[in-house]
Scaffold this motif. Structure first.
Motif, short mmCIF file in Angstrom:
data_model
loop_
_atom_site.label_atom_id
_atom_site.label_comp_id
_atom_site.label_asym_id
_atom_site.label_seq_id
_atom_site.Cartn_x
_atom_site.Cartn_y
_atom_site.Cartn_z
N LEU A 42 0.83 -1.20 0.00
CA LEU A 42 0.00 0.00 0.00
C LEU A 42 0.87 1.25 0.00
N ALA A 43 1.90 1.28 0.83
CA ALA A 43 2.80 2.43 0.88
C ALA A 43 3.51 2.61 -0.46
N GLU A 44 3.91 1.50 -1.06
CA GLU A 44 4.58 1.56 -2.37
C GLU A 44 3.63 2.11 -3.44
N MET A 45 2.39 1.62 -3.43
CA MET A 45 1.39 2.09 -4.40
C MET A 45 1.06 3.57 -4.17
N HIS A 46 0.97 3.97 -2.92
CA HIS A 46 0.69 5.38 -2.61
C HIS A 46 1.82 6.27 -3.12
N ASP A 47 3.05 5.83 -2.90
CA ASP A 47 4.22 6.56 -3.38
C ASP A 47 4.18 6.68 -4.91
N ALA A 48 3.88 5.56 -5.59
CA ALA A 48 3.81 5.57 -7.06
C ALA A 48 2.70 6.50 -7.54
N PHE A 49 1.56 6.48 -6.84
CA PHE A 49 0.45 7.36 -7.19
C PHE A 49 0.85 8.83 -7.03
N MET A 50 1.48 9.16 -5.93
CA MET A 50 1.89 10.55 -5.68
C MET A 50 2.91 11.01 -6.72
N ARG A 51 3.84 10.12 -7.09
CA ARG A 51 4.83 10.47 -8.12
C ARG A 51 4.15 10.69 -9.48
N ALA A 52 3.20 9.82 -9.82
CA ALA A 52 2.47 9.96 -11.08
C ALA A 52 1.65 11.25 -11.09
N LYS A 53 1.05 11.56 -9.97
CA LYS A 53 0.26 12.80 -9.85
C LYS A 53 1.17 14.03 -10.03
N ALA A 54 2.33 14.00 -9.40
CA ALA A 54 3.28 15.11 -9.52
C ALA A 54 3.77 15.23 -10.95
#
Length: 180
Positions: A42-54
């Motif tokens: 979940l933390a990894e997916m959240h990090d990937a999501f935040m990077r994609a959003k940025a």
């Protein structure tokens, strides 16, 4: 005696309670491992999501800057093409005693430079011929006159029109033939 039998039934048989406790511990450890693995994912997916959003925000911002620059410098190539025309006109005004022929020659050369600048920047004349069908997307009829030609055709061109690429900049001003 019946109480004694009930107690015996409710009392675990030697070693059975310990087996349940020991068997429950690995299941609990396994669940905790699954939970921690899921939390890590979940933390990894959240990090990937935040990077994609940025990254999406960066792309949007860069695109806005590109559009802004395109609007700001859209006339740059046209301005560069028009500089020689201005130079020619300024040189013509510096001549002390120009003759009619030299002025005419200078104007013709300046017109060639301007035509070349228009062509480089896809600025095209709209100059309908007499008898061409009236096209309201390119021509503006300011008068309808009696003529010996088909109705709604161009009789006379009063002013040329211009298009940039496929967009009308100014319609050709024409007179049109009247219906008989």
């Amino acid at each position: 005696m019946q109480d004694q039998e009930n107690q015996e039934v409710s009392q675990p048989i030697d070693g059975e309670g310990e087996a349940n406790q020991v068997a429950g511990t690995p299941a609990l450890n396994e669940l905790e491992q699954q939970l921690s693995a899921t939390e890590a994912k979940l933390a990894e997916m959240h990090d990937a999501f935040m990077r994609a959003k940025a990254e999406g925000e960066n792309i949007r911002r860069r695109a806005q800057e590109d559009v802004s620059k395109a609007h700001k410098f859209a006339v740059e190539s046209f301005a560069e093409a028009m500089l020689p025309v201005r130079d020619s006109l300024e040189m013509a005004l510096k001549v002390e005693a120009p003759s009619i022929e030299s002025l005419k020659e200078g104007v013709e050369m300046t017109l060639k430079q301007m035509t070349s600048a228009f062509e480089k920047n896809r600025l095209v004349e709209v100059m309908p011929a007499q008898g061409d069908k009236l096209d309201p997307m390119k021509h503006q009829a300011v008068a309808v006159v009696p003529a010996d030609q088909e109705a709604n055709t161009v009789v006379n061109v009063l002013q040329k029109g211009y298009m940039i690429a496929d967009r009308l900049l100014r319609p050709a001003i024409v007179t049109a033939a009247q219906a008989k």
